[in-house]
Design an enzyme around this catalytic site. Structure first.
Site, short mmCIF file in Angstrom:
data_model
loop_
_atom_site.label_atom_id
_atom_site.label_comp_id
_atom_site.label_asym_id
_atom_site.label_seq_id
_atom_site.Cartn_x
_atom_site.Cartn_y
_atom_site.Cartn_z
N SER A 38 0.89 -1.25 0.05
CA SER A 38 0.08 -0.13 0.03
C SER A 38 0.96 1.30 0.07
O SER A 38 1.66 1.29 1.00
CB SER A 38 -0.91 0.01 1.23
OG SER A 38 -1.45 1.47 1.38
N HIS B 197 -1.16 -1.18 -4.27
CA HIS B 197 -2.68 -0.78 -3.69
C HIS B 197 -2.55 0.45 -3.30
O HIS B 197 -1.65 1.10 -2.68
CB HIS B 197 -2.69 -1.80 -2.10
CG HIS B 197 -3.88 -1.55 -1.61
ND1 HIS B 197 -5.15 -2.15 -2.11
CD2 HIS B 197 -4.36 -0.76 -0.36
CE1 HIS B 197 -5.99 -2.01 -1.20
NE2 HIS B 197 -5.40 -1.17 -0.31
N ASP C 124 -4.63 3.72 -1.73
CA ASP C 124 -5.63 3.97 -0.84
C ASP C 124 -6.20 5.41 -0.97
O ASP C 124 -5.63 6.55 -0.86
CB ASP C 124 -5.23 3.85 0.77
CG ASP C 124 -5.09 2.56 0.98
OD1 ASP C 124 -5.88 1.57 0.85
OD2 ASP C 124 -3.73 1.95 1.53
N MET D 44 -8.97 8.22 0.27
CA MET D 44 -9.62 8.47 1.43
C MET D 44 -10.33 10.15 1.20
O MET D 44 -9.40 10.91 0.79
CB MET D 44 -8.72 8.46 2.72
CG MET D 44 -8.04 7.08 2.83
SD MET D 44 -7.06 6.86 4.43
CE MET D 44 -6.42 5.60 4.33
N HIS E 268 -8.42 1.28 -3.92
CA HIS E 268 -9.25 0.93 -2.68
C HIS E 268 -9.96 2.37 -2.43
O HIS E 268 -9.25 3.31 -1.81
CB HIS E 268 -8.50 0.46 -1.60
CG HIS E 268 -9.34 0.27 -0.41
ND1 HIS E 268 -8.62 0.20 0.96
CD2 HIS E 268 -10.42 0.13 0.04
CE1 HIS E 268 -9.53 -0.23 2.03
NE2 HIS E 268 -10.76 0.13 1.40
N MET F 6 -12.20 4.55 -0.40
CA MET F 6 -12.80 4.79 1.17
C MET F 6 -13.47 6.25 0.97
O MET F 6 -12.83 7.15 1.53
CB MET F 6 -11.62 4.64 2.24
CG MET F 6 -11.14 3.24 2.43
SD MET F 6 -9.50 3.05 3.23
CE MET F 6 -8.49 3.36 1.83
N MET G 273 -11.22 -5.87 5.61
CA MET G 273 -10.58 -4.96 6.09
C MET G 273 -10.23 -5.54 7.68
O MET G 273 -11.18 -6.03 8.36
CB MET G 273 -11.26 -3.96 6.78
CG MET G 273 -11.43 -2.70 5.46
SD MET G 273 -10.28 -2.17 4.70
CE MET G 273 -9.08 -1.75 5.66
N ASP H 37 -6.59 -6.40 4.14
CA ASP H 37 -5.98 -5.24 4.24
C ASP H 37 -5.77 -4.72 5.80
O ASP H 37 -7.03 -4.61 6.34
CB ASP H 37 -6.80 -4.04 3.50
CG ASP H 37 -6.24 -2.63 3.21
OD1 ASP H 37 -5.01 -2.45 3.83
OD2 ASP H 37 -6.81 -1.96 2.57
C1 DX5 Z 1 -5.97 1.55 5.65
C2 DX5 Z 1 -5.59 1.16 4.27
C3 DX5 Z 1 -4.61 0.00 4.21
C4 DX5 Z 1 -3.26 0.66 4.91
C5 DX5 Z 1 -2.75 -0.46 5.43
O1 DX5 Z 1 -7.42 2.09 5.89
O2 DX5 Z 1 -6.59 0.66 3.45
O3 DX5 Z 1 -4.18 -0.15 2.84
O4 DX5 Z 1 -2.36 1.29 4.05
O5 DX5 Z 1 -1.48 -0.28 6.40
P1 DX5 Z 1 -0.77 -1.18 7.16
O6 DX5 Z 1 -0.30 -2.55 6.42
O7 DX5 Z 1 0.40 -0.41 7.75
O8 DX5 Z 1 -1.69 -1.71 8.15
ZN ZN Z 2 -6.36 -0.25 1.46
#
Ligand code: DX5
Ligand code: ZN
Length: 235
Positions: A13, A38, A40, A42, A71, A73, A142, A178
């Site tokens: 990620s 990956h 993310d 947000m 991904h 969010m 998750m 994840d």
């Molecule tokens: C959290 C993200 C993850 C995050 C995982 O909301 O969706 O992808 O980056 O991070 P680690 O591997 O550090 O838990």
């Molecule tokens: Zn993620």
């Protein structure tokens, strides 16, 4: 026909990468053995953190040879799906909790030409997917509450992964995990049926684009732990 690929895939990620250097970071992790990248997204509303949008994804795309795994969010999600698919995402994952019409969101992702993923927060049961299984290419479980990297793995989710694996049967659907994935937690989910492991902190820790071999070591350690657990389970 090629059998569906359930081999272990590691998806670093870039939430844990240097945000001022995404291009070089993506090239480095792929060169060091990452299977997917990956990404993310947000919005500061669905989750309590903000990252970036489709134009950043489009810029990153040019530096990724393999799968760009986005991904989302964000809520609402439907108005932005087209832009994220057009940014070059191979997989676009929406959250089951992000809107009232999950079935429609999944149809939208496929209609623009990407693979459709659905993500479940830790409190959402596997049964939320019972009637959309034929609309998805991936389920993202998750194992932390989404929003931040570096949180601890929530053990209760292993049972959810097992339930999803049984629900999926022979369908060509990936199970991606994840949150809190390390060489210690990867075996738990690999045994339960996961095939794509996202890892942020555990991949990027200790390394940089100047010392990419550390990324390589971190990726290999997660992969080896997951594969060993699978072999033990199959034996
Ligand atoms: C959290 C993200 C993850 C995050 C995982 O909301 O969706 O992808 O980056 O991070 P680690 O591997 O550090 O838990
Ligand atoms: Zn993620």
């Amino acid at each position: 026909m090629k059998p569906f690929d359930r081999s272990i895939k590691i998806a670093p990620s870039i939430l844990s990468a240097d945000f001022a250097n995404f291009g070089a970071e993506c090239r480095a992790i792929e060169a060091q053995g990452a299977d997917w990248v990956h990404v993310d997204v947000m919005d500061g509303h669905f989750v309590p953190n903000i990252t970036f949008g489709p134009s950043t994804c489009a810029a990153i795309r040019k530096h990724i040879k393999g799968v760009m795994d986005v991904h989302l969010m964000i809520a609402p999600v439907d108005p932005y799906i087209e832009a994220f698919v057009k940014s070059g995402a191979d997989v676009v994952t929406v959250h089951a909790e992000a809107g009232a019409h999950l079935d429609r969101s999944l149809q939208l992702v496929r209609s623009f030409g990407a693979k459709a993923g659905v993500s479940l927060n830790p409190s959402t049961p596997a049964s939320a997917l019972e009637f959309v299984l034929d609309r998805i290419d991936l389920v993202l479980v998750m194992t932390v509450n989404p929003g931040f990297g570096g949180q601890s793995f929530i053990d209760s989710q292993v049972e959810k992964v097992k339930q999803l694996r049984a629900m999926i049967g022979d369908r060509p659907i990936h199970i991606e995990i994840d949150g809190g994935i390390t060489p210690e937690t990867a075996p738990l989910v690999a045994q339960a049926g996961a095939d794509v492991l996202v890892a942020g902190s555990a991949v990027f820790k200790g390394g940089s684009v100047e010392t990419p071999e550390i990324y390589g070591r971190n990726i290999s350690a997660i992969r080896a732990a997951a594969e060993a657990a699978r072999q033990k389970f199959a034996a």
